[in-house]
Motif scaffolding. Structure first.
Motif, PDB file in Angstrom:
ATOM      1  N   ILE B 332      44.391  29.547  36.616  1.00 40.43           N
ATOM      2  CA  ILE B 332      43.031  29.416  37.159  1.00 40.43           C
ATOM      3  C   ILE B 332      42.551  28.002  36.892  1.00 40.43           C
ATOM      4  O   ILE B 332      42.705  27.492  35.783  1.00 40.43           O
ATOM      5  CB  ILE B 332      42.034  30.358  36.436  1.00 40.43           C
ATOM      6  CG1 ILE B 332      42.585  31.782  36.363  1.00 40.43           C
ATOM      7  CG2 ILE B 332      40.684  30.335  37.122  1.00 40.43           C
ATOM      8  CD1 ILE B 332      41.857  32.616  35.310  1.00 40.43           C
ATOM      9  N   SER B 333      41.957  27.380  37.883  1.00 43.15           N
ATOM     10  CA  SER B 333      41.210  26.160  37.625  1.00 43.15           C
ATOM     11  C   SER B 333      39.764  26.582  37.415  1.00 43.15           C
ATOM     12  O   SER B 333      39.035  26.853  38.366  1.00 43.15           O
ATOM     13  CB  SER B 333      41.329  25.190  38.801  1.00 43.15           C
ATOM     14  OG  SER B 333      40.589  24.026  38.489  1.00 43.15           O
ATOM     15  N   LEU B 334      39.393  26.689  36.133  1.00 41.35           N
ATOM     16  CA  LEU B 334      38.057  27.199  35.813  1.00 41.35           C
ATOM     17  C   LEU B 334      36.999  26.284  36.416  1.00 41.35           C
ATOM     18  O   LEU B 334      37.087  25.062  36.319  1.00 41.35           O
ATOM     19  CB  LEU B 334      37.879  27.298  34.291  1.00 41.35           C
ATOM     20  CG  LEU B 334      38.767  28.326  33.582  1.00 41.35           C
ATOM     21  CD1 LEU B 334      38.598  28.215  32.070  1.00 41.35           C
ATOM     22  CD2 LEU B 334      38.466  29.746  34.043  1.00 41.35           C
ATOM     23  N   ASN B 337      37.132  28.676  40.565  1.00 36.59           N
ATOM     24  CA  ASN B 337      37.383  30.081  40.898  1.00 36.59           C
ATOM     25  C   ASN B 337      38.617  30.243  41.775  1.00 36.59           C
ATOM     26  O   ASN B 337      38.624  31.015  42.732  1.00 36.59           O
ATOM     27  CB  ASN B 337      36.158  30.722  41.572  1.00 36.59           C
ATOM     28  CG  ASN B 337      36.310  32.238  41.698  1.00 36.59           C
ATOM     29  OD1 ASN B 337      36.870  32.882  40.802  1.00 36.59           O
ATOM     30  ND2 ASN B 337      35.858  32.802  42.799  1.00 36.59           N
ATOM     31  N   ALA B 338      39.661  29.502  41.452  1.00 42.19           N
ATOM     32  CA  ALA B 338      40.884  29.569  42.255  1.00 42.19           C
ATOM     33  C   ALA B 338      42.043  29.031  41.436  1.00 42.19           C
ATOM     34  O   ALA B 338      41.854  28.332  40.445  1.00 42.19           O
ATOM     35  CB  ALA B 338      40.730  28.756  43.535  1.00 42.19           C
ATOM     36  N   MET B 362      44.298  35.227  41.844  1.00 40.21           N
ATOM     37  CA  MET B 362      44.693  34.859  40.486  1.00 40.21           C
ATOM     38  C   MET B 362      45.248  36.127  39.845  1.00 40.21           C
ATOM     39  O   MET B 362      44.549  37.144  39.790  1.00 40.21           O
ATOM     40  CB  MET B 362      43.491  34.304  39.740  1.00 40.21           C
ATOM     41  CG  MET B 362      43.022  32.986  40.354  1.00 40.21           C
ATOM     42  SD  MET B 362      41.375  32.507  39.847  1.00 40.21           S
ATOM     43  CE  MET B 362      40.353  33.482  40.951  1.00 40.21           C
ATOM     44  N   ILE B 363      46.487  36.057  39.420  1.00 41.09           N
ATOM     45  CA  ILE B 363      47.237  37.280  39.137  1.00 41.09           C
ATOM     46  C   ILE B 363      48.041  37.113  37.848  1.00 41.09           C
ATOM     47  O   ILE B 363      48.411  35.992  37.477  1.00 41.09           O
ATOM     48  CB  ILE B 363      48.167  37.579  40.352  1.00 41.09           C
ATOM     49  CG1 ILE B 363      48.747  38.990  40.285  1.00 41.09           C
ATOM     50  CG2 ILE B 363      49.280  36.558  40.485  1.00 41.09           C
ATOM     51  CD1 ILE B 363      49.407  39.411  41.601  1.00 41.09           C
ATOM     52  N   GLY B 364      48.290  38.232  37.176  1.00 43.26           N
ATOM     53  CA  GLY B 364      49.200  38.202  36.020  1.00 43.26           C
ATOM     54  C   GLY B 364      48.736  37.313  34.881  1.00 43.26           C
ATOM     55  O   GLY B 364      49.547  36.730  34.169  1.00 43.26           O
ATOM     56  N   ILE B 392      36.612  37.468  51.167  1.00 44.08           N
ATOM     57  CA  ILE B 392      36.656  36.822  49.850  1.00 44.08           C
ATOM     58  C   ILE B 392      37.827  35.836  49.878  1.00 44.08           C
ATOM     59  O   ILE B 392      38.969  36.223  50.101  1.00 44.08           O
ATOM     60  CB  ILE B 392      36.875  37.844  48.715  1.00 44.08           C
ATOM     61  CG1 ILE B 392      35.799  38.935  48.750  1.00 44.08           C
ATOM     62  CG2 ILE B 392      36.867  37.143  47.360  1.00 44.08           C
ATOM     63  CD1 ILE B 392      36.085  40.101  47.824  1.00 44.08           C
ATOM     64  N   GLU B 393      37.515  34.575  49.648  1.00 45.62           N
ATOM     65  CA  GLU B 393      38.552  33.556  49.791  1.00 45.62           C
ATOM     66  C   GLU B 393      39.504  33.568  48.596  1.00 45.62           C
ATOM     67  O   GLU B 393      40.717  33.457  48.752  1.00 45.62           O
ATOM     68  CB  GLU B 393      37.897  32.185  49.945  1.00 45.62           C
ATOM     69  CG  GLU B 393      38.859  31.148  50.467  1.00 45.62           C
ATOM     70  CD  GLU B 393      38.243  29.775  50.549  1.00 45.62           C
ATOM     71  OE1 GLU B 393      37.364  29.461  49.711  1.00 45.62           O
ATOM     72  OE2 GLU B 393      38.650  29.016  51.429  1.00 45.62           O
TER      73      GLU B 393
END
Lengths: 181, 404
Positions: B332-334, B337-338, B362-364, B392-393
């Motif tokens: 994640i790039s805090l 949100n992606a 964003m998974i696992g 939702i993008e």
């Protein structure tokens, strides 16, 4: 694909058993994959390890949720862990216990089998280490794998007398389960 | 070039992923290995220390250091004198190296490091995601991600060859998912010594630290010079795009194995939905694709093998005709949100005439397991995007609302 889940406690060699099963299955000309449940293993804490056996290369990396077979190294785990979780109806659950299978009232349609692996281990190996013994029982109960392949995998991992005694115990458990089928 | 892979079962052995890497490193004939233990990387350097103790790695120094910062700093010196240099790390260990990572790339030292990808603290978590290496994206290291233990083993030899090329001279991280690959037992063909000796000649850099011919590495560049150093690093990275492909093809010619160059594709030819991902999740996605193809879902996979350099052109070529692209990120790039792969993919599409919707998951995170059902759920989201556009993008996957 056949999926196997091994329940044990930290220190009982569940991960080693899963690995040896993968080595043995490959020696039987199958493809295999073994991995731990990646817990922070502590001695005595409930742990899980997994093995997949397949005719073609295995790509799936998730944990095993609907196993064909479950091996339980320590029956006291049944008090705290749902060992039958997801077990297929036509599957087999093998418990290390000197009680009859009927003693265990578990929420599963799968066949329950018991083997007194601790006694076999004490009698033949001289220590209550049951992981390899249960692999012999697994071979006998399921027919998925030749006991010779397991014995060879164990001898390779534990050379010398230790391996020999384990191999003997594996064969003993194998015969015992074969007879119950 | 087409790549046909035969399964070479009779030459396969079942070993742990970490052993496969250690064996590959040994086969590449390193001259210096620095080691500092950290879960789940430790088995790699433990196996290497066994090889050392058994005298199986000639002409090699194995250095036990007191931190990851030292592990990489030691290799700066050894690589600069012309020694083939290797280390392995993960998570907080890699983050501790951050400053040195820039130095290695800036001095153009072709060090190879295996990263057994793990989540970063806090809270402490030893399980797999890609936050550790993705956070080192801009340090000037080539980053390659493997899907299984055969690939990480093969990639190790490829990485030395790519990095040590005189047109490149940039370090590489070979990334394997912690535990999922580092601790798995599965069959592979270990790197063959005779083929590897031919594939990977000894390391002979153009310039080395040598008292008889004194020079400095990375000493000082004032504003008059610094930009040109940075430019040349970027040029080397761009050169490595072709080199990574070439080396993968050369490897295929010699060993008969191929897992992609910059990228790899699975069932993409007629795919409406293309999933993009990196690392061990690739195998699970392939199984999902086989299942969905039986139900006539036109779905394919774009495996991103090289995250740096970023294979923009290859990615565009594959996804340009898709109806929706789904990007899975184990990072994640805090504040954005992606995940990084999603952000990069969107960025390469801008200013082009490719108009395909891209959604990100964003998974696992921190080792949360990714069953096939999770991927299937994401695919059904993608089908909804095809019908009625993006709602939702980018989003978290399998979020447990009840815990928040």
């Amino acid at each position: 694909m056949k999926e196997i889940r091994i329940h044990g406690r930290g220190g009982q060699g569940s991960v080693t058993a899963a690995e040896l099963l993968a080595v043995a299955a490959f020696a039987d000309n199958k493809f295999s994959q073994a991995f731990p449940a990646f817990g922070v293993e502590r001695r005595g804490a409930p742990v899980q390890a997994f093995t997949r056996i397949n005719d073609t290369p295995i790509r799936l990396r998730s944990q095993i949720y609907e196993p064909d077979y479950v091996i339980v190294q320590d029956p006291t785990l049944l008090e705290s862990v749902d060992v039958a979780s997801g077990l297929k109806a036509d599957g087999i659950l093998i418990i290390n216990s000197d009680f009859d299978p009927e003693t265990f009232k578990l929420d599963t349609k799968a066949k329950i089998m018991t083997v007194n692996a601790t006694k076999i281990a004490l009698d033949i190996i001289g220590m209550p280490i049951v992981n390899t013994v249960l692999l012999g029982a697994f071979a006998g109960a399921t027919g998925e794998i030749r006991p010779e392949s397991i014995m060879e995998a164990v001898r390779e991992r534990f050379p010398g007398k230790v391996g020999d005694r384990n191999a003997q115990a594996i064969m003993e458990a194998y015969k015992m389960m074969e007879g119950q089928k | 070039m087409t790549h046909e892979m035969k399964t070479d079962k009779k030459n396969m052995v079942v070993v742990e992923g970490s052993y496969a890497v250690a064996h590959a490193v040994k086969t590449c004939r390193p001259n210096v290995i620095s080691a500092y233990p950290i879960t789940p990387q430790t088995h790699i350097v433990e196996d290497l220390s066994k090889f050392m103790a058994d005298g199986e790695i000639p002409n090699c120094e194995y250095i036990n250091v007191e931190s990851e910062f030292s592990a990489l700093s030691a290799l700066v010196g050894s690589s600069a004198v012309g020694a083939r240099s290797y280390s392995a790390t993960t998570s907080q260990g890699l983050e501790l190296m951050h400053e040195v990572l820039f130095n290695v790339a800036g001095m153009r030292l072709p060090i190879i490091m295996t990263v057994a990808n793990r989540a970063v603290s806090a809270p402490i978590n030893i399980w797999n995601d890609h936050q550790d290496s993705i956070s080192q994206r801009d340090t000037g290291w080539i980053q390659l991600y493997a899907e299984n233990i055969q690939e990480i083993s093969d990639m190790t030899a490829q990485a030395f060859k790519i990095s040590e090329d005189r047109d490149i001279m940039m370090p590489s991280m070979t990334c394997m998912d912690g535990f999922i690959l580092s601790h798995v037992y599965e069959p592979l063909v270990l790197l063959e010594q005779d083929i590897t000796d031919e594939f990977l000649p000894p390391f002979r850099p153009e310039r080395i630290l040598d008292p008889k011919n004194p020079m400095t590495f990375g000493a000082f560049a004032d504003p008059h010079f610094y930009t040109e150093f940075r430019y040349q690093q970027e040029r080397a990275m761009q050169n490595s795009l072709k080199k990574i492909e070439d080396v993968a093809n050369e490897f295929y010619d010699m060993y008969g194995r191929y897992f992609g160059g910059l990228i790899d594709e699975y069932q993409t030819e007629d795919a409406d939905i293309i999933i993009m991902a990196m690392g061990s999740i690739i195998g699970t996605i392939k199984d999902v694709i086989d299942r969905l193809r039986e139900k006539n879902v036109k779905i394919g996979l774009l495996k991103v093998r090289a995250f740096r350099p970023f294979p923009a052109q290859d990615i565009m070529n594959v996804i340009k005709d898709a109806k929706v692209v789904v990007v899975l990120d184990k990072n994640i790039s805090l504040g954005m949100n992606a995940g990084a792969l999603f952000i990069e993919t969107k960025s390469v599409l801008y200013n082009t005439d490719i108009d395909v919707p891209v959604i990100g998951y964003m998974i696992g995170q921190g080792g949360r397991d990714i069953p096939m059902s999770t991927i299937e759920k994401i695919v059904s989201d993608a089908e909804e995007v095809m019908r009625s556009g993006i709602k939702i993008e980018s989003q978290f996957t399998d979020l447990k609302e009840e815990l928040i």
